[in-house]
Scaffold this motif. Structure first.
Motif, PDB file in Angstrom:
ATOM      1  N   ALA A   1       0.819  -1.217   0.000  1.00 51.58           N
ATOM      2  CA  ALA A   1       0.000   0.000   0.000  1.00 51.58           C
ATOM      3  C   ALA A   1       0.851   1.265   0.000  1.00 51.58           C
ATOM      4  O   ALA A   1       0.383   2.327  -0.404  1.00 51.58           O
ATOM      5  N   GLU A   2       2.110   1.152   0.452  1.00 49.11           N
ATOM      6  CA  GLU A   2       2.978   2.326   0.529  1.00 49.11           C
ATOM      7  C   GLU A   2       3.857   2.492  -0.697  1.00 49.11           C
ATOM      8  O   GLU A   2       4.686   3.404  -0.745  1.00 49.11           O
ATOM      9  N   ARG A   3       3.719   1.640  -1.679  1.00 50.56           N
ATOM     10  CA  ARG A   3       4.651   1.647  -2.815  1.00 50.56           C
ATOM     11  C   ARG A   3       3.998   2.113  -4.121  1.00 50.56           C
ATOM     12  O   ARG A   3       2.799   1.945  -4.325  1.00 50.56           O
ATOM     13  N   GLN A   4       4.842   2.698  -4.973  1.00 47.47           N
ATOM     14  CA  GLN A   4       4.463   2.952  -6.367  1.00 47.47           C
ATOM     15  C   GLN A   4       4.675   1.639  -7.114  1.00 47.47           C
ATOM     16  O   GLN A   4       5.779   1.109  -7.147  1.00 47.47           O
ATOM     17  N   LEU A   5       3.606   1.130  -7.706  1.00 48.84           N
ATOM     18  CA  LEU A   5       3.683  -0.174  -8.366  1.00 48.84           C
ATOM     19  C   LEU A   5       3.771  -0.008  -9.881  1.00 48.84           C
ATOM     20  O   LEU A   5       3.009   0.754 -10.474  1.00 48.84           O
ATOM     21  N   PHE A   6       4.686  -0.734 -10.477  1.00 47.99           N
ATOM     22  CA  PHE A   6       4.755  -0.862 -11.930  1.00 47.99           C
ATOM     23  C   PHE A   6       4.338  -2.290 -12.267  1.00 47.99           C
ATOM     24  O   PHE A   6       5.096  -3.240 -12.028  1.00 47.99           O
ATOM     25  N   VAL A   7       3.140  -2.448 -12.786  1.00 43.94           N
ATOM     26  CA  VAL A   7       2.666  -3.767 -13.224  1.00 43.94           C
ATOM     27  C   VAL A   7       3.148  -3.972 -14.655  1.00 43.94           C
ATOM     28  O   VAL A   7       2.890  -3.130 -15.528  1.00 43.94           O
ATOM     29  N   VAL A   8       3.877  -5.071 -14.900  1.00 42.23           N
ATOM     30  CA  VAL A   8       4.488  -5.261 -16.210  1.00 42.23           C
ATOM     31  C   VAL A   8       4.006  -6.553 -16.857  1.00 42.23           C
ATOM     32  O   VAL A   8       3.888  -7.602 -16.215  1.00 42.23           O
ATOM     33  N   ASP A   9       3.711  -6.466 -18.147  1.00 50.24           N
ATOM     34  CA  ASP A   9       3.305  -7.604 -18.967  1.00 50.24           C
ATOM     35  C   ASP A   9       3.581  -7.187 -20.404  1.00 50.24           C
ATOM     36  O   ASP A   9       3.189  -6.079 -20.797  1.00 50.24           O
ATOM     37  N   PRO A  10       4.273  -7.999 -21.194  1.00 50.28           N
ATOM     38  CA  PRO A  10       4.604  -7.564 -22.560  1.00 50.28           C
ATOM     39  C   PRO A  10       3.391  -7.190 -23.406  1.00 50.28           C
ATOM     40  O   PRO A  10       3.472  -6.307 -24.245  1.00 50.28           O
ATOM     41  N   MET A  11       2.257  -7.866 -23.183  1.00 52.41           N
ATOM     42  CA  MET A  11       1.100  -7.672 -24.056  1.00 52.41           C
ATOM     43  C   MET A  11      -0.091  -7.094 -23.296  1.00 52.41           C
ATOM     44  O   MET A  11      -0.392  -7.531 -22.190  1.00 52.41           O
ATOM     45  N   LEU A  12      -0.761  -6.113 -23.886  1.00 57.94           N
ATOM     46  CA  LEU A  12      -2.079  -5.678 -23.421  1.00 57.94           C
ATOM     47  C   LEU A  12      -3.030  -5.966 -24.569  1.00 57.94           C
ATOM     48  O   LEU A  12      -3.143  -5.182 -25.508  1.00 57.94           O
ATOM     49  N   ALA A  13      -3.663  -7.129 -24.516  1.00 59.02           N
ATOM     50  CA  ALA A  13      -4.503  -7.597 -25.627  1.00 59.02           C
ATOM     51  C   ALA A  13      -5.974  -7.302 -25.322  1.00 59.02           C
ATOM     52  O   ALA A  13      -6.457  -6.208 -25.589  1.00 59.02           O
ATOM     53  N   THR A  14      -6.671  -8.256 -24.711  1.00 55.82           N
ATOM     54  CA  THR A  14      -8.065  -7.995 -24.320  1.00 55.82           C
ATOM     55  C   THR A  14      -8.124  -7.086 -23.094  1.00 55.82           C
ATOM     56  O   THR A  14      -9.150  -6.451 -22.842  1.00 55.82           O
ATOM     57  N   GLY A  15      -7.047  -7.058 -22.327  1.00 58.16           N
ATOM     58  CA  GLY A  15      -7.024  -6.291 -21.080  1.00 58.16           C
ATOM     59  C   GLY A  15      -7.443  -7.103 -19.872  1.00 58.16           C
ATOM     60  O   GLY A  15      -7.319  -6.646 -18.744  1.00 58.16           O
TER      61      GLY A  15
ATOM     62  N   ILE B   1      -2.808  -9.883 -30.565  1.00 57.01           N
ATOM     63  CA  ILE B   1      -2.593  -8.538 -31.074  1.00 57.01           C
ATOM     64  C   ILE B   1      -2.033  -8.608 -32.494  1.00 57.01           C
ATOM     65  O   ILE B   1      -1.137  -9.407 -32.779  1.00 57.01           O
ATOM     66  N   VAL B   2      -2.582  -7.758 -33.392  1.00 58.49           N
ATOM     67  CA  VAL B   2      -2.130  -7.667 -34.781  1.00 58.49           C
ATOM     68  C   VAL B   2      -1.541  -6.268 -35.014  1.00 58.49           C
ATOM     69  O   VAL B   2      -2.197  -5.281 -34.699  1.00 58.49           O
ATOM     70  N   PRO B   3      -0.299  -6.132 -35.555  1.00 60.97           N
ATOM     71  CA  PRO B   3       0.607  -7.214 -35.970  1.00 60.97           C
ATOM     72  C   PRO B   3       1.277  -7.933 -34.809  1.00 60.97           C
ATOM     73  O   PRO B   3       1.678  -9.081 -34.965  1.00 60.97           O
ATOM     74  N   GLY B   4       1.420  -7.293 -33.663  1.00 61.12           N
ATOM     75  CA  GLY B   4       1.884  -7.966 -32.462  1.00 61.12           C
ATOM     76  C   GLY B   4       3.268  -8.564 -32.571  1.00 61.12           C
ATOM     77  O   GLY B   4       4.098  -8.162 -33.396  1.00 61.12           O
ATOM     78  N   LEU B   5       3.510  -9.568 -31.722  1.00 63.86           N
ATOM     79  CA  LEU B   5       4.777 -10.292 -31.753  1.00 63.86           C
ATOM     80  C   LEU B   5       4.589 -11.741 -31.334  1.00 63.86           C
ATOM     81  O   LEU B   5       5.528 -12.403 -30.892  1.00 63.86           O
ATOM     82  N   GLY B   6       3.358 -12.238 -31.498  1.00 62.07           N
ATOM     83  CA  GLY B   6       3.082 -13.627 -31.135  1.00 62.07           C
ATOM     84  C   GLY B   6       2.852 -13.770 -29.639  1.00 62.07           C
ATOM     85  O   GLY B   6       2.469 -12.826 -28.954  1.00 62.07           O
ATOM     86  N   ASP B   7       3.090 -14.971 -29.119  1.00 65.67           N
ATOM     87  CA  ASP B   7       2.914 -15.243 -27.695  1.00 65.67           C
ATOM     88  C   ASP B   7       4.219 -14.924 -26.980  1.00 65.67           C
ATOM     89  O   ASP B   7       5.222 -15.627 -27.129  1.00 65.67           O
ATOM     90  N   ALA B   8       4.222 -13.846 -26.201  1.00 66.71           N
ATOM     91  CA  ALA B   8       5.465 -13.376 -25.577  1.00 66.71           C
ATOM     92  C   ALA B   8       6.032 -14.411 -24.617  1.00 66.71           C
ATOM     93  O   ALA B   8       7.255 -14.597 -24.542  1.00 66.71           O
ATOM     94  N   GLY B   9       5.185 -15.106 -23.873  1.00 63.53           N
ATOM     95  CA  GLY B   9       5.662 -16.124 -22.942  1.00 63.53           C
ATOM     96  C   GLY B   9       6.376 -17.243 -23.653  1.00 63.53           C
ATOM     97  O   GLY B   9       7.479 -17.649 -23.287  1.00 63.53           O
ATOM     98  N   ASP B  10       5.763 -17.759 -24.720  1.00 65.97           N
ATOM     99  CA  ASP B  10       6.390 -18.829 -25.486  1.00 65.97           C
ATOM    100  C   ASP B  10       7.709 -18.382 -26.088  1.00 65.97           C
ATOM    101  O   ASP B  10       8.685 -19.126 -26.134  1.00 65.97           O
ATOM    102  N   ARG B  11       7.761 -17.160 -26.569  1.00 66.06           N
ATOM    103  CA  ARG B  11       8.970 -16.672 -27.223  1.00 66.06           C
ATOM    104  C   ARG B  11      10.074 -16.366 -26.219  1.00 66.06           C
ATOM    105  O   ARG B  11      11.257 -16.510 -26.520  1.00 66.06           O
ATOM    106  N   LEU B  12       9.697 -15.956 -24.997  1.00 65.90           N
ATOM    107  CA  LEU B  12      10.698 -15.713 -23.959  1.00 65.90           C
ATOM    108  C   LEU B  12      11.317 -16.996 -23.447  1.00 65.90           C
ATOM    109  O   LEU B  12      12.513 -17.059 -23.163  1.00 65.90           O
ATOM    110  N   PHE B  13      10.484 -18.026 -23.311  1.00 62.04           N
ATOM    111  CA  PHE B  13      10.923 -19.225 -22.603  1.00 62.04           C
ATOM    112  C   PHE B  13      11.090 -20.436 -23.520  1.00 62.04           C
ATOM    113  O   PHE B  13      11.418 -21.526 -23.057  1.00 62.04           O
TER     114      PHE B  13
END
Length: 209
Positions: A123-137, A194-206
């Motif tokens: 509750a006391e922190r500035q949060l940066f929520v990170v995810d490569p893709m914002l698709a449907t939300g 996402i179009v054109p996107g970059l595919g599935d970021a999780g699969d491509r990372l790992f």
């Protein structure tokens, strides 16, 4: 309404093109995602508050600026969000890291929460929520719901590529959350990609399929 910003620095745009290419292998993909996240962290942290502090240089006493205000936590949405954490920590090394595990049901496309582990003083922190893709939300909305239900109030969402549909959904659900992306793409296809996107970021990372 929180602000929406495309961080279109030339270095970021160049690196984004590298990882969009389907021929970009896992090693380079992982490295460049982190590089983009580090460059984005520079802009995302631009409005961090400063206060005056008195120090002594080798020449004289002087009043200079130092960071003040909320401490930072980086919250990756598992698993693809992990790919952005190290890059952001390069710039903000004192940040704590929390984790939110979400997966998308392939039939309903709805996100399901399976793991939440956060710093105790969220509750006391500035949060940066990170995810490569914002698709449907959906995943971003549920992750931010989970954070707010645990007391978080200062939240920014940081992604690499975003679809207009995801931006609208996230703004409608959480109008107080600023959204930062490196690329604003055209639309979602019928499979929620996402179009054109970059595919599935999780699969491509790992390196999974």
């Amino acid at each position: 309404m929180g602000k929406f910003q495309v961080i279109d620095h030339p270095l970021i745009q160049h690196k984004l093109t590298i990882i969009r290419d389907k021929n970009c292998g896992t090693k380079v993909f992982r490295e460049v995602v982190n590089e983009i996240a580090e460059l984005m962290a520079f802009e995302v942290s631009r409005d961090m508050p400063l206060e005056d502090i008195e120090i002594e240089t080798p020449i004289t006493k002087t009043t200079q600026k130092t960071l003040t205000g909320k401490k930072v936590a980086i919250i990756p949405i598992l698993r693809a969000g992990l790919g952005m954490v190290d890059g952001m920590l390069e710039l903000i090394p004192a940040a704590k890291v929390g984790h939110i595990g979400m997966y998308r049901d392939h039939d309903s496309l709805q996100p399901i929460e399976y793991f939440v582990k956060l710093p105790s003083d969220i509750a006391e922190r500035q949060l940066f929520v990170v995810d490569p893709m914002l698709a449907t939300g959906g995943s971003a909305i549920m992750a931010i719901d989970a954070l707010k239900s645990r007391g978080a109030t200062a939240i920014k969402f940081v992604c690499l590529v975003a679809a207009p549909e995801g931006i609208k959904a996230l703004q409608d659900a959480h109008p107080d959350v600023d959204i930062y992306t490196a690329g604003l793409d055209d639309h979602l296809n019928e499979n929620g990609y996402i179009v054109p996107g970059l595919g599935d970021a999780g699969d491509r990372l790992f390196g999974t399929k």
